[in-house]
Design a protein around this motif. Structure first.
Motif, PDB file in Angstrom:
ATOM      1  N   ARG A   1       0.841  -1.191   0.000  1.00  0.00           N
ATOM      2  CA  ARG A   1       0.000   0.000   0.000  1.00  0.00           C
ATOM      3  C   ARG A   1       0.876   1.241   0.000  1.00  0.00           C
ATOM      4  N   LYS A   2       0.283   2.341  -0.401  1.00  0.00           N
ATOM      5  CA  LYS A   2       0.950   3.635  -0.371  1.00  0.00           C
ATOM      6  C   LYS A   2      -0.072   4.688   0.016  1.00  0.00           C
ATOM      7  N   ALA A   3       0.430   5.801   0.498  1.00  0.00           N
ATOM      8  CA  ALA A   3      -0.432   6.929   0.844  1.00  0.00           C
ATOM      9  C   ALA A   3      -0.715   7.731  -0.422  1.00  0.00           C
ATOM     10  N   GLU A   4      -1.860   8.402  -0.410  1.00  0.00           N
ATOM     11  CA  GLU A   4      -2.216   9.242  -1.554  1.00  0.00           C
ATOM     12  C   GLU A   4      -3.162  10.339  -1.085  1.00  0.00           C
ATOM     13  N   PHE A   5      -2.981  11.545  -1.608  1.00  0.00           N
ATOM     14  CA  PHE A   5      -3.918  12.630  -1.370  1.00  0.00           C
ATOM     15  C   PHE A   5      -3.703  13.705  -2.420  1.00  0.00           C
ATOM     16  N   ASP A   6      -4.715  14.521  -2.592  1.00  0.00           N
ATOM     17  CA  ASP A   6      -4.645  15.632  -3.528  1.00  0.00           C
ATOM     18  C   ASP A   6      -4.210  16.859  -2.746  1.00  0.00           C
ATOM     19  N   PRO A   7      -3.010  17.386  -2.981  1.00  0.00           N
ATOM     20  CA  PRO A   7      -2.530  18.530  -2.219  1.00  0.00           C
ATOM     21  C   PRO A   7      -3.395  19.777  -2.390  1.00  0.00           C
ATOM     22  N   ALA A   8      -4.157  19.842  -3.483  1.00  0.00           N
ATOM     23  CA  ALA A   8      -5.051  20.988  -3.685  1.00  0.00           C
ATOM     24  C   ALA A   8      -6.183  20.996  -2.663  1.00  0.00           C
ATOM     25  N   ASP A   9      -6.468  19.827  -2.065  1.00  0.00           N
ATOM     26  CA  ASP A   9      -7.510  19.734  -1.038  1.00  0.00           C
ATOM     27  C   ASP A   9      -7.006  20.147   0.351  1.00  0.00           C
ATOM     28  N   CYS A  10      -5.708  20.301   0.512  1.00  0.00           N
ATOM     29  CA  CYS A  10      -5.141  20.650   1.822  1.00  0.00           C
ATOM     30  C   CYS A  10      -5.286  22.148   2.072  1.00  0.00           C
ATOM     31  N   PRO A  11      -5.809  22.525   3.230  1.00  0.00           N
ATOM     32  CA  PRO A  11      -5.906  23.950   3.552  1.00  0.00           C
ATOM     33  C   PRO A  11      -4.496  24.558   3.680  1.00  0.00           C
ATOM     34  N   PRO A  12      -4.294  25.760   3.157  1.00  0.00           N
ATOM     35  CA  PRO A  12      -2.967  26.382   3.224  1.00  0.00           C
ATOM     36  C   PRO A  12      -2.471  26.596   4.656  1.00  0.00           C
ATOM     37  N   ASP A  13      -3.372  26.675   5.627  1.00  0.00           N
ATOM     38  CA  ASP A  13      -2.952  26.903   7.007  1.00  0.00           C
ATOM     39  C   ASP A  13      -2.702  25.601   7.778  1.00  0.00           C
ATOM     40  N   CYS A  14      -2.679  24.473   7.086  1.00  0.00           N
ATOM     41  CA  CYS A  14      -2.422  23.186   7.742  1.00  0.00           C
ATOM     42  C   CYS A  14      -0.992  23.161   8.265  1.00  0.00           C
ATOM     43  N   SER A  15      -0.793  22.580   9.428  1.00  0.00           N
ATOM     44  CA  SER A  15       0.555  22.495  10.016  1.00  0.00           C
ATOM     45  C   SER A  15       1.393  21.394   9.371  1.00  0.00           C
ATOM     46  N   ARG A  16       0.820  20.620   8.484  1.00  0.00           N
ATOM     47  CA  ARG A  16       1.488  19.586   7.699  1.00  0.00           C
ATOM     48  C   ARG A  16       2.180  18.513   8.545  1.00  0.00           C
ATOM     49  N   PRO A  17       1.455  17.925   9.492  1.00  0.00           N
ATOM     50  CA  PRO A  17       2.078  16.892  10.315  1.00  0.00           C
ATOM     51  C   PRO A  17       2.479  15.654   9.506  1.00  0.00           C
ATOM     52  N   CYS A  18       1.848  15.461   8.364  1.00  0.00           N
ATOM     53  CA  CYS A  18       2.184  14.308   7.522  1.00  0.00           C
ATOM     54  C   CYS A  18       3.635  14.383   7.049  1.00  0.00           C
ATOM     55  N   GLU A  19       4.115  15.587   6.717  1.00  0.00           N
ATOM     56  CA  GLU A  19       5.505  15.764   6.291  1.00  0.00           C
ATOM     57  C   GLU A  19       6.470  15.393   7.414  1.00  0.00           C
TER      58      GLU A  19
ATOM     59  N   CYS B   1       1.242   8.518   8.330  1.00  0.00           N
ATOM     60  CA  CYS B   1       0.607   9.778   7.936  1.00  0.00           C
ATOM     61  C   CYS B   1      -0.920   9.724   8.031  1.00  0.00           C
ATOM     62  N   PHE B   2      -1.515   8.546   7.908  1.00  0.00           N
ATOM     63  CA  PHE B   2      -2.982   8.438   7.889  1.00  0.00           C
ATOM     64  C   PHE B   2      -3.636   9.047   9.134  1.00  0.00           C
ATOM     65  N   PRO B   3      -3.230   8.650  10.338  1.00  0.00           N
ATOM     66  CA  PRO B   3      -3.934   9.169  11.520  1.00  0.00           C
ATOM     67  C   PRO B   3      -3.574  10.596  11.906  1.00  0.00           C
ATOM     68  N   VAL B   4      -2.461  11.152  11.388  1.00  0.00           N
ATOM     69  CA  VAL B   4      -2.062  12.500  11.819  1.00  0.00           C
ATOM     70  C   VAL B   4      -2.661  13.613  10.980  1.00  0.00           C
ATOM     71  N   CYS B   5      -3.254  13.291   9.856  1.00  0.00           N
ATOM     72  CA  CYS B   5      -3.845  14.333   9.012  1.00  0.00           C
ATOM     73  C   CYS B   5      -5.058  14.927   9.732  1.00  0.00           C
ATOM     74  N   PRO B   6      -4.984  16.211  10.086  1.00  0.00           N
ATOM     75  CA  PRO B   6      -6.093  16.816  10.832  1.00  0.00           C
ATOM     76  C   PRO B   6      -7.375  16.961  10.010  1.00  0.00           C
ATOM     77  N   PHE B   7      -7.271  16.796   8.700  1.00  0.00           N
ATOM     78  CA  PHE B   7      -8.436  16.960   7.833  1.00  0.00           C
ATOM     79  C   PHE B   7      -8.849  15.646   7.163  1.00  0.00           C
ATOM     80  N   ASP B   8      -8.221  14.554   7.561  1.00  0.00           N
ATOM     81  CA  ASP B   8      -8.550  13.218   7.059  1.00  0.00           C
ATOM     82  C   ASP B   8      -8.525  13.172   5.527  1.00  0.00           C
TER      83      ASP B   8
END
Length: 158
Positions: free
Chosen positions: A53-71, A115-122
């Motif tokens: 498995r791998k992680a996947e998300f659309d970065p355009a869906d991430c709010p600009p003010d996110c603290s980016r815990p996934c990184e 990264c899955f559980p730390v994303c504040p916006f799921d």
């Protein structure tokens, strides 16, 4: 005191970049300590398997003010987000100047799931890969794979 290290086999994903990285790591280790070269074994699957498995998300869906815990939490540095014009087409051809671009670098992601559980916006999802038989065959033709491990669901008759 000298510690003897013995590794018989290194199991890795059936991906050309992963196999190359494993072989480079083995050679780097052999330059530091004398060791017998371990086998490089690739794992392939015929159905869904947590090892593939791998992680996947659309970065355009991430709010600009996110603290980016996934990184921060990614041990492979496989997530990279930068501010700027989004390279992803948004509905109605609008672009958000403060949108994030980047995302998961698939070649680096090994699916640890941190990264899955730390994303504040799921926003991060799991993508399961079933290895393509042709790509695996091409990988086996290379001179740097010694063994194959097959993960099977057992649903297929022999």
């Amino acid at each position: 005191m000298w510690c003897q290290l013995r590794v018989d086999c290194i199991d890795c994903a059936a991906d050309a970049s992963v196999v190359s990285a494993v072989n480079e790591g083995i050679e780097a280790a052999r330059e530091i300590v004398p060791l017998r070269r371990p086998w490089v074994m690739i794992s392939v699957n015929d159905n869904e398997d947590l090892h593939f498995r791998k992680a996947e998300f659309d970065p355009a869906d991430c709010p600009p003010d996110c603290s980016r815990p996934c990184e921060v939490v990614c041990p492979a540095n496989a997530i990279s987000l930068v501010e700027g014009k989004s390279t992803v087409e948004l509905p109605h051809s609008t672009r958000s100047p403060g949108a994030l671009k980047g995302g998961v670098i698939t070649e680096r992601c090994y699916g640890c799931g941190r990264c899955f559980p730390v994303c504040p916006f799921d926003k991060i999802s799991v993508v399961t890969y079933v290895r393509n038989a042709t790509a695996t065959t091409e990988l086996l033709k290379r001179d740097n794979v010694d063994a194959v491990e097959i993960h099977t669901s057992g649903r297929y008759p022999l």
